[in-house]
Design an enzyme around this catalytic site. Structure first.
Site, PDB file in Angstrom:
ATOM      1  N   GLU A 150       0.726  -1.033   0.061  1.00  0.00           N
ATOM      2  CA  GLU A 150      -0.125  -0.016  -0.016  1.00  0.00           C
ATOM      3  C   GLU A 150       0.767   1.070   0.000  1.00  0.00           C
ATOM      4  O   GLU A 150       1.799   1.403   0.699  1.00  0.00           O
ATOM      5  CB  GLU A 150      -0.935  -0.210   1.214  1.00  0.00           C
ATOM      6  CG  GLU A 150      -1.873   1.196   1.105  1.00  0.00           C
ATOM      7  CD  GLU A 150      -2.468   1.643   2.472  1.00  0.00           C
ATOM      8  OE1 GLU A 150      -3.617   1.629   2.272  1.00  0.00           O
ATOM      9  OE2 GLU A 150      -1.768   2.052   3.347  1.00  0.00           O
ATOM     10  N   HIS A 166      -4.763  10.634  13.781  1.00  0.00           N
ATOM     11  CA  HIS A 166      -4.350   9.146  14.419  1.00  0.00           C
ATOM     12  C   HIS A 166      -4.262   9.105  15.734  1.00  0.00           C
ATOM     13  O   HIS A 166      -4.802   8.305  16.595  1.00  0.00           O
ATOM     14  CB  HIS A 166      -3.475   8.815  13.502  1.00  0.00           C
ATOM     15  CG  HIS A 166      -3.264   7.057  13.443  1.00  0.00           C
ATOM     16  ND1 HIS A 166      -2.507   6.530  14.600  1.00  0.00           N
ATOM     17  CD2 HIS A 166      -3.873   6.034  12.849  1.00  0.00           C
ATOM     18  CE1 HIS A 166      -2.528   5.186  14.511  1.00  0.00           C
ATOM     19  NE2 HIS A 166      -3.251   5.107  13.437  1.00  0.00           N
TER      20      HIS A 166
END
Ligand code: 0O2
Length: 221
Positions: A150, A166
């Site tokens: 990814e 996050h």
């Protein structure tokens, strides 16, 4: 053996699989470094600020499989978790993101499986980044295995925002207070404005440089 070249029952123990993902990170990392060097050579400019890569932790892989209703097996992990090998590319300007993504996608040994453009279509939270799931062939002694990576490509400012968001999500375990969500969303808008302003400033400087270059032969020393 499946169509990707993985053999779950035989040779492909956990360590072999991790070796493949690590190798894929090296391959993609080298491709990106070469593109950056070539850019420096041709345009005297580096589109990539820095690159971070990581292998997803076993706990995180198991959590993702569980969340999607799959049993924690090696086969499911390879089939359903696309970001076991992850590479994050931090660029200076938004235009660099699309340039890098395009140059990678056009390489003959790279197969693009999916693209999520959270820059043109940001998430509700304000998250912006360009995600590609690609695979690269890894040549072992007796076979080649297409291995997925990814790639997340974003600007320095987008990365700053995503890291804080996050951290906040982790702290509040997803139950983020409304006022913090609101402020994060405001920050996301500031990030977009900043990126747009920095890019237009950079374009202006480039145009001025170009004009100077064209006019310089006619200028009397
Ligand atoms: P972690 O802990 O960061 O690894 P897919 O990969 O397509 O099967 P997924 O994972 O939902 O499905 O894909 P998506 O939307 O491309 O998200 C992948 C990763 O992008 C996430 O991995 C995060 O790293 C990052 N991401 C996505 N949305 C957000 C967001 O709203 N905020 C922040 N800060 N990061 C985001 P993981 O596995 O969820 O987490």
């Amino acid at each position: 053996m499946d169509e990707q070249g993985f053999d779950y029952n035989g040779v492909d123990s956990w360590t072999t699989i991790i070796l493949l993902y690590n190798s894929a990170l090296k391959e993609v990392g080298t491709k990106l470094a070469i593109l950056n060097d070539e850019f420096q050579h041709v345009h005297q400019y580096n589109p990539i600020e820095h690159i971070k890569s990581r292998i997803k932790t076993p706990e995180s892989i198991v959590k993702k499989l569980k969340r999607r209703g799959y049993e924690s097996t090696t086969e499911n992990m390879v089939k359903y978790v696309n970001d076991i090998a992850g590479i994050r590319v931090i660029c200076s300007f938004t235009s660099d993101i699309f340039r890098i993504a395009d140059m990678l996608a056009r390489q003959s040994d790279i197969r693009v499986h999916s693209i999520k453009d959270y820059i043109r279509n940001p998430k509700e939270s304000g998250y912006k980044s360009y995600h590609m799931i690609v695979s690269v062939p890894i040549f072992l002694s007796d076979r080649s295995v297409d291995t997925r990576v990814e790639i997340q490509i974003r600007t320095v400012a987008m990365d700053f925002w995503a890291s804080l968001e996050h951290k906040i999500n982790y702290k509040y375990e997803g139950e983020v207070p409304e006022h913090i969500k609101r402020e994060l969303s405001e920050c996301a808008e500031m990030v977009s404005d900043l990126d747009a302003k920095m890019m237009s400033l950079n374009e202006e400087i480039k145009e001025a440089d170009e004009e100077e270059r064209v006019l310089s032969p006619f200028l009397v020393p």
